[in-house]
Design a protein around this motif. Structure first.
Motif, PDB file in Angstrom:
ATOM      1  N   GLU A  71       0.846  -1.206   0.000  1.00  0.00           N
ATOM      2  CA  GLU A  71       0.000   0.000   0.000  1.00  0.00           C
ATOM      3  C   GLU A  71       0.878   1.251   0.000  1.00  0.00           C
ATOM      4  N   GLN A 114      -7.972  -5.635   7.287  1.00  0.00           N
ATOM      5  CA  GLN A 114      -7.867  -4.728   8.434  1.00  0.00           C
ATOM      6  C   GLN A 114      -6.604  -3.876   8.402  1.00  0.00           C
ATOM      7  N   VAL A 116      -5.007  -2.484   5.764  1.00  0.00           N
ATOM      8  CA  VAL A 116      -4.850  -1.450   4.722  1.00  0.00           C
ATOM      9  C   VAL A 116      -6.155  -0.693   4.456  1.00  0.00           C
ATOM     10  N   GLN A 117      -5.984   0.457   3.791  1.00  0.00           N
ATOM     11  CA  GLN A 117      -7.152   1.281   3.422  1.00  0.00           C
ATOM     12  C   GLN A 117      -7.672   0.911   2.039  1.00  0.00           C
TER      13      GLN A 117
END
Ligand SMILES: Cc1cc2nc3c(=O)[nH]c(=O)nc-3n(C[C@H](O)[C@H](O)[C@H](O)COP(=O)(O)O)c2cc1C
Length: 306
Positions: A71, A114, A116-117
């Motif tokens: 990410e 949970q 990463v966005q």
């Protein structure tokens, strides 16, 4: 595709309008150890977005850490590999081995989601064997922990890449999910992509082997859906010219020695079916440097024009 969709081939596919590209699969452990070869696989700098980075592994916490690194590198989407059938991957309980370990598979997805966005997706097969089919249950459980799309290759692990992909299981799974299901398996020509969408009701189609030496599958498909006219397949000249452009880019990216060698399989795919292709392929496979390969391709182009 490992060994195929490197940065240079992705740029060729982008030229042909491919709207969503994936990196080669990248090991979670190699990522978290900062392995330098792996950093090359993860190089998505300067590429248009969205771009998907695919990771593989077996330990939920290591996968979550790897996802955070990916990410940070700018991936638009993180895809988890649960489909690779290769023995060396399966031996480490990675890839399609996760289909045999549904609790682990779901836990990996849960922890990655949970961590990463960005959206997290999963690429998987229909099961390990005909006796161990995991659809639609496993995709439903993955959806429940926040996975935002599933790509389903309609083969079992024990089929590897042979036999026919089971599109009816793609249909059945698409109906059982609320998230998008991306169909995959045996899309070789633009016609197959539209047929898959129609027959299975999937939301999108992923094309793998059908793009090797054939980036036109994307431009022809996109042109067809826009204009209603399906462009003819590329000529011999266009195929060789594309090979030359691709060669130039892979050499710029990886240097002459590696570029020339890694390009051999791509050139074999570009030349497939052309008159005299096997002789040219043999010569290219023995050619030691960039200029020799260019000369061989230019000569083949001249000969095929007559
Ligand atoms: C050389 C090669 C490399 C592949 N590498 C990957 C990979 O890194 N990750 C992945 O999810 N699938 C990989 N696959 C599988 C393809 O993504 C795809 O699921 C499979 O080939 C079926 O689709 P197709 O009939 O369109 O080829 C690979 C396939 C091939 C032939």
């Amino acid at each position: 595709m490992a060994g195929v969709t490197d940065k240079s081939f992705r740029s060729v596919l982008r030229d042909h309008g491919c709207p969503l590209l994936y990196t080669e699969m990248i090991s979670d452990k190699a990522l978290t150890y900062g392995n330098t070869n792996t950093l090359e696989l993860l190089d998505i700098s300067g590429e248009s977005r969205p771009i998907v980075v695919q990771i593989f592994g077996s330990e939920p916490d290591v996968m979550a850490k790897a996802a955070v690194l990916v990410e940070e590198k700018g991936a638009s989407i993180i895809d988890i590999n649960m489909g690779c059938p290769a023995p060396k991957i399966v031996r480490n309980q990675e890839g399609s081995c996760l289909l045999k370990m549904p609790e682990r598979a779901v836990e990996i997805a849960r922890q990655v989601v949970q961590a990463v966005q960005v959206p997290v997706t999963v690429k998987m097969r229909i099961g390990w064997s005909p006796e161990e089919i995991v659809v639609p249950e496993l995709p439903q459980r993955l959806e429940a922990v926040g996975v935002q799309a599933i790509t389903l290759h309609g083969r079992t692990r024990d089929m590897f890449y042979s036999g026919k992909a089971n599109w009816s299981m793609i249909k059945q799974t698409a109906q059982a999910l609320s998230i998008p299901l991306i169909g995959n398996g045996d899309v070789w020509e633009p016609e197959d992509a539209l047929r898959m969408l129609e027959e299975t009701g999937c939301s999108a189609v992923m094309i793998a082997r059908g793009a090797m030496g054939n980036p036109w599958i994307f431009s022809r498909l996109i042109g067809w859906t826009k204009t209603g006219q399906l462009a003819p397949p590329p000529t011999a000249r266009e195929r060789i010219e594309q090979g030359l452009i691709h060669l130039e880019r892979i050499v710029a990216q990886k240097g002459e020695y590696r570029g020339v060698r890694e390009m051999r399989s791509h050139l074999a795919w570009y030349l497939k079916g052309l008159k005299g292709a096997s002789k040219v392929r043999g010569d290219i496979n023995r050619a030691p440097d960039y200029n020799t390969v260019i000369a061989l391709l230019t000569e083949a182009m001249e000969r095929l024009k007559q």
